[in-house]
Write an enzyme that holds these catalytic residues in place. Structure first.
Site: not given
Ligand SMILES: NC(=O)c1ccc[n+]([C@@H]2O[C@H](COP(=O)([O-])OP(=O)(O)OC[C@H]3O[C@@H](n4cnc5c(N)ncnc54)[C@H](O)[C@@H]3O)[C@@H](O)[C@H]2O)c1
Length: 392
Positions: A208, A261
């Site tokens: 991720k 993010c």
């Protein structure tokens, strides 16, 4: 109805779509969120995140029925699977701040019983599951891993398109030990059509984070190439169109990279390498971060040079920054470089005001800016398509 009762901890932009999709797959879901008003809305079938496509229908159908939300962790005591998806921020020194995650994990640790599965979906610095989450849960539950199971399965949604991403995008899961991986896989398989089991939790954590790093570095490259193209009198967008092919994916330039993010994840690796004194391992990641953050200086210089063409003293030239969200169409200001650009110009003493279709006049004034229509400006900067419009 599925046998497993599932708790989803954190009903934010990532957690609520996930909880709704799980409920829609026939599970009984207990959502836990510290915000009681959000819980009330969900229980009344009202979607607190209306911009999320397809979520209205799911919350209306399941909210208050097989998706119930509470601010009190105790309500999730009889669940067998716990998914934790609370935020993890970085502090002023760009180090991860684990306080919210720790609190959620410790609360869950106090609820679990033998055989329960805990899965974390929050994006984490690699090794967090095996070093911290395991310790917090063991301390609170009084059990050892093996009596409960601990998996990691990163959320890979994109705000606005979460429901379709959850249903179509490949998901991965990795266990802190082998049995946890197997149990995690069996659990997610019940509602995720495209699921892959990877070697362990640290690999899943890394997968991720490196996706975000790839995007950050490639945006930095696009930004650098854009500046060079401008300098050489070349239309970057035309060049990009013909340069891109199967093995070349030049990204789009921007004022930098914002949101919760992508600007955050590279720091997870940069800081870990710093701790280990392996500074040279993360040189490119750090440079890309700096390059992207510095793009606001480049755009400020371009805007000021446009202002100098107007026959007024510089401080009287009205500049409009049109678009302050970090991304077009998403009402989110976290690490927004468009907002940072407006702040930077204002700090330079320029006559800046802000306009954004997603924000009211009051909301913009609360941010400390004047609000007006772009038509009132001498120079408008269209943040999302990087266009400077001068009105002589
Ligand atoms: N939003 C995205 O696009 C996205 C994409 C991929 C991954 N993620 C991951 O999901 C995480 C959460 O992101 P988000 O966008 O949902 O955040 P968010 O800010 O929209 O929501 C977080 C929610 O958690 C709740 N909360 C905070 N502390 C809590 C606690 N101790 N116990 C229970 N609830 C608590 C808050 O009230 C809030 O409703 C991110 O940190 C990221 O790792 C998000």
């Amino acid at each position: 109805m599925q046998e497993t009762k599932v708790a989803v901890i954190g009903l934010g932009k990532a957690g609520l779509p996930l909880a709704a999709v799980i409920a829609d797959s026939g599970f009984e879901v207990i959502g836990i969120d510290l915000d009681p008003k959000k819980c009330e809305k969900i229980n009344s079938g009202i979607n607190p995140i209306p911009e999320e496509i397809g979520l209205d229908e799911l919350v209306e159908e399941h909210g208050g029925k097989n998706l119930k939300a509470y601010p009190d962790y105790e309500k999730a005591r009889d669940c067998q699977a716990y998914i934790i998806i609370v935020p993890l921020y970085i502090d002023e020194t760009n180090n991860p701040d684990f306080s919210i995650l720790e609190s959620a994990c410790r609360n869950v640790g106090r609820l679990i019983k033998k055989g329960d599965l805990i899965s974390v979906e929050t994006t984490l610095p690699p090794l967090t599951m095996e070093k911290l989450v395991k310790k917090w849960i063991e301390e609170e539950s009084g059990m050892k891993l093996g009596e409960f199971y601990l998996a990691y399965s990163p959320e890979r949604i994109m705000t606005g398109y979460s429901i379709s991403r959850l249903r179509e995008f490949p998901k991965i899961v990795g266990g802190v030990d082998e049995e946890s991986g197997k149990r995690g896989f069996e659990f997610y398989k019940k509602f995720v059509p495209n699921l892959n089991l990877v070697s362990n939790a640290r690999t899943a954590e890394f997968i991720k984070v490196i996706e975000g790093c790839y995007r950050d570095v490639n945006v930095a490259l696009a930004n650098e190439l854009y500046k060079i193209a401008e300098e050489l009198g070349i239309d970057f967008y035309e060049a990009r169109e013909f340069a891109n092919h199967e093995y070349c994916h030049i990204h789009l330039p921007s004022t930098g990279v914002g949101g919760h993010c992508i600007p955050v994840y590279p720091w997870f690796l940069i800081k870990e390498m710093e701790k280990r004194e392996k500074f040279e391992h993360a040189r490119l990641l750090r440079t890309a971060r700096e390059l992207n953050d510095e793009m606001i200086h480049y755009w400020a210089a371009r805007i000021i040079s446009e202002c100098l063409n107007i026959k007024k003293p510089l401080s009287d030239v009205k500049i409009c920054i049109k678009g302050i969200s970090f991304r077009d169409g998403v009402k989110e200001l976290y690490h927004s470089r468009n907002l940072a650009l407006a702040e930077y110009l204002k700090a330079k003493g320029l006559n800046v005001f802000v306009y954004d279709e997603l924000f009211s006049k009051e909301e913009i004034e609360d941010l400390g800016f004047n609000y007006d229509e772009p038509e009132k400006a001498d120079v408008v900067f269209h943040s999302y398509d990087l266009r400077i419009e001068r009105k002589d």
